[in-house]
Design a protein around this motif. Structure first.
Motif, PDB file in Angstrom:
ATOM      1  N   ASP A   1     -45.114  75.999  66.585  1.00 16.46           N
ATOM      2  CA  ASP A   1     -43.846  76.003  66.500  1.00 16.46           C
ATOM      3  C   ASP A   1     -43.321  75.594  65.117  1.00 16.46           C
ATOM      4  O   ASP A   1     -42.505  74.630  65.202  1.00 16.46           O
ATOM      5  N   GLY A   2     -44.047  76.071  64.124  1.00 17.46           N
ATOM      6  CA  GLY A   2     -43.477  75.709  62.709  1.00 17.46           C
ATOM      7  C   GLY A   2     -44.131  74.237  62.219  1.00 17.46           C
ATOM      8  O   GLY A   2     -43.542  73.810  61.292  1.00 17.46           O
ATOM      9  N   LEU A   3     -45.197  73.716  62.798  1.00 16.10           N
ATOM     10  CA  LEU A   3     -45.849  72.704  62.407  1.00 16.10           C
ATOM     11  C   LEU A   3     -46.834  72.875  61.430  1.00 16.10           C
ATOM     12  O   LEU A   3     -47.179  72.188  60.627  1.00 16.10           O
TER      13      LEU A   3
ATOM     14  N   LEU B   1     -39.230  78.637  55.791  1.00 16.23           N
ATOM     15  CA  LEU B   1     -38.635  77.902  57.166  1.00 16.23           C
ATOM     16  C   LEU B   1     -37.303  77.695  56.861  1.00 16.23           C
ATOM     17  O   LEU B   1     -36.864  76.792  57.530  1.00 16.23           O
ATOM     18  N   GLU B   2     -36.583  78.422  56.061  1.00 15.91           N
ATOM     19  CA  GLU B   2     -35.243  78.231  55.837  1.00 15.91           C
ATOM     20  C   GLU B   2     -34.352  78.315  57.031  1.00 15.91           C
ATOM     21  O   GLU B   2     -33.302  77.830  57.107  1.00 15.91           O
TER      22      GLU B   2
ATOM     23  N   PHE C   1     -47.521  73.352  55.308  1.00 12.61           N
ATOM     24  CA  PHE C   1     -47.710  74.831  54.946  1.00 12.61           C
ATOM     25  C   PHE C   1     -48.742  74.707  54.138  1.00 12.61           C
ATOM     26  O   PHE C   1     -48.678  74.155  53.139  1.00 12.61           O
ATOM     27  N   VAL C   2     -49.949  75.607  54.261  1.00 14.50           N
ATOM     28  CA  VAL C   2     -50.823  75.510  53.381  1.00 14.50           C
ATOM     29  C   VAL C   2     -51.264  76.906  52.342  1.00 14.50           C
ATOM     30  O   VAL C   2     -50.674  78.139  52.830  1.00 14.50           O
ATOM     31  N   LEU C   3     -51.681  76.546  51.238  1.00 14.88           N
ATOM     32  CA  LEU C   3     -52.151  77.382  50.399  1.00 14.88           C
ATOM     33  C   LEU C   3     -53.782  77.613  50.212  1.00 14.88           C
ATOM     34  O   LEU C   3     -54.272  76.562  49.837  1.00 14.88           O
TER      35      LEU C   3
ATOM     36  N   LYS D   1     -48.981  85.217  59.786  1.00 15.62           N
ATOM     37  CA  LYS D   1     -48.179  85.064  58.333  1.00 15.62           C
ATOM     38  C   LYS D   1     -46.933  84.656  58.537  1.00 15.62           C
ATOM     39  O   LYS D   1     -46.103  84.486  59.641  1.00 15.62           O
ATOM     40  N   PRO D   2     -46.366  83.465  57.521  1.00 21.48           N
ATOM     41  CA  PRO D   2     -45.061  83.033  57.706  1.00 21.48           C
ATOM     42  C   PRO D   2     -43.955  83.720  57.655  1.00 21.48           C
ATOM     43  O   PRO D   2     -44.122  84.926  57.214  1.00 21.48           O
ATOM     44  N   PRO D   3     -43.031  83.560  58.287  1.00 21.62           N
ATOM     45  CA  PRO D   3     -42.632  82.329  59.106  1.00 21.62           C
ATOM     46  C   PRO D   3     -43.395  82.193  60.326  1.00 21.62           C
ATOM     47  O   PRO D   3     -43.180  81.009  60.930  1.00 21.62           O
ATOM     48  N   SER D   4     -44.040  83.064  60.843  1.00 22.51           N
ATOM     49  CA  SER D   4     -44.938  82.633  62.186  1.00 22.51           C
ATOM     50  C   SER D   4     -45.937  81.498  61.635  1.00 22.51           C
ATOM     51  O   SER D   4     -46.386  81.360  60.521  1.00 22.51           O
TER      52      SER D   4
END
Length: 582
Positions: free
Chosen positions: A308-310, A529-530, A277-279, A301-304
């Motif tokens: 597939d979540g990598l 990603l909870e 997950f980057v900032l 945008k997250p959670p997209s």
């Protein structure tokens, strides 16, 4: 034969007698873990014996007998023989691309104990370079040196007369250049301090070589840029190490476009087997923030995510102040020096103009983008939480989870504000680094002083006030192994004990259950990603770490040395200790 040698992968052939009792769901189960102590970190902190996994997802938890019955004919079985499993550990703030590049390509100075040790490493490296070639290193800390002082240009000049040198401090907020590099940067006695930066000087006003905050950019910007191949090799190096530590997800902060490109290229090559997950680095101006927003807006945008979540483009990082090591973080009262001394008149300074910062946050917030703000000093933290409150009042939005990165010594006002923001808006989360108290704790204790040190990382107060936080390392500042953070959350010890073993006290210590949650379930929320990771529950991805001992029952002091035996990411084994093969 040790317990570890019993952890063996079996095919389900050995369990055929159980297959006939299986359900239809069992036929799709491709991996099961049995005979373990599995700390699920669910809402009830449940402990189970076994887990069933299908196509990377957790499909059941329960007793060994229950889970054995789910093993299809093609399933693998991992018999834990009493070992402990946890969710894959998560780091919510680090610099994994940069840190990997440092470890692979630069001189690592985190282990030096004396100035002479640094000199010897630099001398050896300089002997391999062509004249004029840059020598770059990282990781030194005066708090670990017997001399208890900075490295200086005068330490380096005689051994590097033909090469410019830059050695970054472990905090990343200051470093030392030799005279060759100072000359290239046109830094002389008459060079003024840049805005939000400090050129350290001796008693005669001459630059010592130590450059803090924005001043370091005068030299750093002259160093040849890291190549794409170097970025990728550094990232892969970090990921390999993370897997050895049972870590399956991280937040990499202050990214630039080349770093993102390296991550994305690795994803395309099917080599990115860690959740990232980057900032993005928003810079220090409104224009740099607008450019960053344009990059973010072009990505999901997250959670997209990608992969597939990598790989998640998570949001923006802004710097509100500087460093506790450099005494540049923005404080209400003067910094201490050598614990009880006073660095009179030095209260640090904002890294970004305060009004520009507020405009940057407003820009991202109104666009629905998550913001993480670096804030260490109490005055900086106050400004950040008040800014978050202001923009949220202007445009009430739940779920952006704006964070306070580091959040070292918050005031009572800041803690109350964080509790309010979390309850009302799902925002205002500290992303804290418990290992600061250990790895750079001797420097911190000397700079914060006896009184303020008691407020450092106030975990117990946060817990009492209903403030949820997420754990991290700020690697390369401290080692990234999350076991250090879990241990430090309980023990609050410094590395050297220069001002005593517990200069931060133990009043803010927490229990291991809470500490583990801060590196799993709570950390997963800060990666958005909870619903996917952070606990071992049905429907979530099978990100699991297996440990030699039980975190919940071993002495707290032993957690620091906890050994990871296996790491599983989305149902795939990405690390297995070599001893298992014997």
């Amino acid at each position: 034969m040790t317990v570890r040698s019993h952890l063996v992968l079996y095919t389900a052939i050995g369990w055929k007698l159980f297959a006939s009792a299986g359900t239809a769901a069992a036929q799709t189960t491709d991996l099961i873990l049995i005979n373990g102590k599995i700390l699920t970190v669910d809402a009830k902190d449940s402990i189970v014996e076994a887990v069933a996994i299908a196509k990377g997802k957790i499909v059941a938890t329960g007793t060994t007998a229950e889970i054995r019955r789910r093993a299809g004919t093609a399933a693998r079985v991992i018999d834990l023989h009493g070992l402990t499993a946890t969710p894959g550990l998560i780091d919510t703030h680090g610099h994994f691309a940069e840190g990997g590049v440092d470890e692979v390509f630069h001189v690592v100075l985190s282990d030096i104990q004396r100035v002479s040790g640094a000199v010897q490493k630099i001398r050896e490296k300089a002997a391999t370079l062509e004249p004029g070639e840059w020598l770059v290193g990282a990781g030194w800390d005066e708090g670990k040196l017997a001399e208890r002082r900075y490295l200086l240009a005068s330490d380096l000049d005689q051994i590097t007369p033909n090469n410019p040198v830059w050695l970054m401090h472990t905090t990343g907020h200051y470093g030392v250049a030799n005279s060759y590099a100072l000359k290239l940067a046109h830094i002389t006695n008459s060079t003024p301090d840049p805005p939000a930066g400090t050129i350290d000087r001796d008693a005669e006003g001459r630059p010592t070589g130590v450059l803090k905050e924005a001043a370091k950019d005068l030299v750093v910007n002259l160093i040849p840029p890291t190549t794409q191949e170097q970025w990728q090799r550094g990232i892969l190096h970090s990921i390999e190490g993370l897997h050895r530590e049972g870590m399956t997800a991280v937040k990499d902060a202050a990214l630039s476009q080349p770093m993102w490109d390296a991550y994305r290229d690795l994803l395309g090559q099917n080599k990115l087997n860690e959740r990232i997950f980057v900032l993005w680095d928003a810079g220090h101006t409104l224009e740099s923030a607008r450019q960053t927003l344009a990059r973010i807006s072009a990505l999901p945008k997250p959670p997209s995510s990608l992969g597939d979540g990598l790989l998640l483009s998570g949001g923006a990082k802004i710097f509100m102040d500087g460093s506790g090591g450099a005494r540049t973080a923005w404080m209400h009262q003067s910094w201490n020096k050598n614990s009880t001394g006073i660095d009179t008149g030095n209260v640090g300074y904002p890294a970004t103009d305060t009004e520009i910062y507020r405009q940057q946050v407003r820009l991202f917030h109104q666009a629905g983008v998550h913001v993480g703000t670096h804030a260490i000093g109490d005055r900086a933290i106050d400004w950040v939480v008040d800014t978050y409150a202001e923009v949220l009042k202007e445009k009430p939005t739940r779920g952006l989870r704006h964070s306070i990165i580091h959040c070292n010594i918050p005031t009572d006002h800041a803690i109350d504000m964080m509790a309010s923001l979390q309850k009302q808006y799902d925002a205002g989360y500290p992303e804290a680094q418990a290992p600061f108290m250990w790895w750079i704790g001797d420097t911190y204790a000397g700079n914060f002083g006896p009184q303020r040190s008691q407020r450092l990382e106030p975990f117990k107060t946060w817990l009492a006030k209903g403030v949820q936080w997420a754990g991290g390392s700020d690697y390369f500042v401290t080692p990234y192994a999350a076991r250090y953070g879990i241990w430090a959350s309980l023990e609050r010890e410094t590395l050297k004990g220069v001002y005593g073993a517990h200069p931060f006290g133990t009043g803010e210590a927490i229990d291991v259950h809470t500490a583990l949650r801060s590196y799993t379930a709570w950390a997963a929320r800060q990666l958005f990603l909870e619903d996917k990771i952070g606990s071992i529950e049905v429907g979530k991805d099978a990100d699991i770490a297996i440990w030699e001992h039980d975190l919940y029952t071993i002495p707290a002091a032993d957690i620091k040395n906890l050994k990871c035996e296996m790491t599983i990411l989305a149902g795939q084994v990405v690390y297995q200790d070599a001893a298992f093969l014997n």
